[in-house]
Design a protein around this motif. Structure first.
Motif, mmCIF file in Angstrom:
data_model
loop_
_atom_site.group_PDB
_atom_site.id
_atom_site.type_symbol
_atom_site.label_atom_id
_atom_site.label_comp_id
_atom_site.label_asym_id
_atom_site.label_seq_id
_atom_site.Cartn_x
_atom_site.Cartn_y
_atom_site.Cartn_z
ATOM 1 N N VAL A 46 2.482 10.495 -30.185
ATOM 2 C CA VAL A 46 4.488 9.648 -30.499
ATOM 3 C C VAL A 46 3.987 9.039 -29.860
ATOM 4 C CG1 VAL A 46 6.143 10.612 -29.745
ATOM 5 C CG2 VAL A 46 5.050 11.735 -30.992
ATOM 6 N N ILE A 47 4.414 7.347 -30.198
ATOM 7 C CA ILE A 47 4.396 6.227 -29.401
ATOM 8 C C ILE A 47 5.649 6.247 -29.347
ATOM 9 C CG2 ILE A 47 3.926 4.048 -30.162
ATOM 10 C CD1 ILE A 47 1.257 5.714 -29.649
ATOM 11 N N GLU A 48 6.858 6.294 -30.602
ATOM 12 C CA GLU A 48 7.997 5.984 -30.411
ATOM 13 C C GLU A 48 9.309 7.137 -30.363
ATOM 14 O OE1 GLU A 48 10.801 2.371 -31.019
ATOM 15 O OE2 GLU A 48 9.280 1.959 -31.093
ATOM 16 N N SER A 49 9.635 7.684 -29.903
ATOM 17 C CA SER A 49 10.886 8.476 -30.445
ATOM 18 C C SER A 49 12.447 8.302 -30.261
ATOM 19 C CB SER A 49 10.427 9.621 -30.272
ATOM 20 O OG SER A 49 11.322 10.753 -31.074
ATOM 21 N N ARG A 55 7.294 6.923 -34.507
ATOM 22 C CA ARG A 55 6.269 6.095 -34.986
ATOM 23 C C ARG A 55 5.575 6.936 -34.049
ATOM 24 N NH1 ARG A 55 3.285 1.203 -32.369
ATOM 25 N NH2 ARG A 55 5.152 1.009 -31.370
ATOM 26 N N GLY A 56 3.979 7.275 -34.941
ATOM 27 C CA GLY A 56 2.972 7.820 -34.487
ATOM 28 C C GLY A 56 2.166 7.288 -35.351
ATOM 29 N N LEU A 69 2.162 5.914 -38.781
ATOM 30 C CA LEU A 69 3.539 6.794 -39.370
ATOM 31 C C LEU A 69 4.482 6.351 -38.958
ATOM 32 C CD1 LEU A 69 3.620 8.904 -41.279
ATOM 33 C CD2 LEU A 69 3.156 10.426 -39.886
ATOM 34 N N GLU A 70 5.468 6.289 -40.217
ATOM 35 C CA GLU A 70 7.508 5.884 -38.952
ATOM 36 C C GLU A 70 8.006 5.867 -40.230
ATOM 37 O OE1 GLU A 70 7.271 1.233 -38.061
ATOM 38 O OE2 GLU A 70 6.194 1.324 -39.724
ATOM 39 N N ILE A 71 8.773 6.990 -39.712
ATOM 40 C CA ILE A 71 9.946 7.251 -40.944
ATOM 41 C C ILE A 71 11.133 6.905 -39.495
ATOM 42 C CG2 ILE A 71 10.727 9.562 -40.592
ATOM 43 C CD1 ILE A 71 8.504 10.795 -39.774
#
Length: 117
Positions: A46-49, A55-56, A69-71
């Motif tokens: 996990v990079i950002e939540s 984003r991971g 991978l982005e949501i």
């Protein structure tokens, strides 16, 4: 990597990346479920939540190639039904010209698993 309020950055190479957008009911709950599924993917960091964006980095099994991978949850709710919205998932290889379909399969897996909730 979010490009704007309009959504995630467009893909630049369809041979190694994918961007899929779906309209969903209970979008807040579906976003939380997708993030949980993404965080459970093997070799994913996990990079950002945040509340609307996650984003991971997912790494391949043998060579550890990184895929982003982005949501993103877009709030496009109407006054009639406040539970509807759009979720975008973008998965893209950082290296190489082709990913042999890995990113498409990843995004399809996430949406397929979401239907099981």
């Amino acid at each position: 990597m979010v490009s704007s309020i309009q959504g995630l950055a467009p893909i630049t190479n369809p041979l190694n990346s994918v961007l899929i957008e779906k309209k969903l009911i209970n979008v807040d709950q579906k976003f939380i479920q997708l993030v949980s599924l993404a965080e459970g993917l093997p070799r994913t960091e996990v990079i950002e939540s945040g509340r609307n964006y996650w984003r991971g980095v997912c790494r391949s099994l043998i060579f550890r190639f990184p895929d982003d991978l982005e949501i993103l949850k877009l709030d496009v709710r109407s006054y009639i039904d406040r539970s509807k919205g759009i979720i975008q998932i973008r998965s893209a290889a950082r290296l190489g010209q082709s990913d042999l379909g890995v990113n498409l399969r990843r995004v399809e897996y996430l949406f397929n698993q979401l239907e099981k909730f």
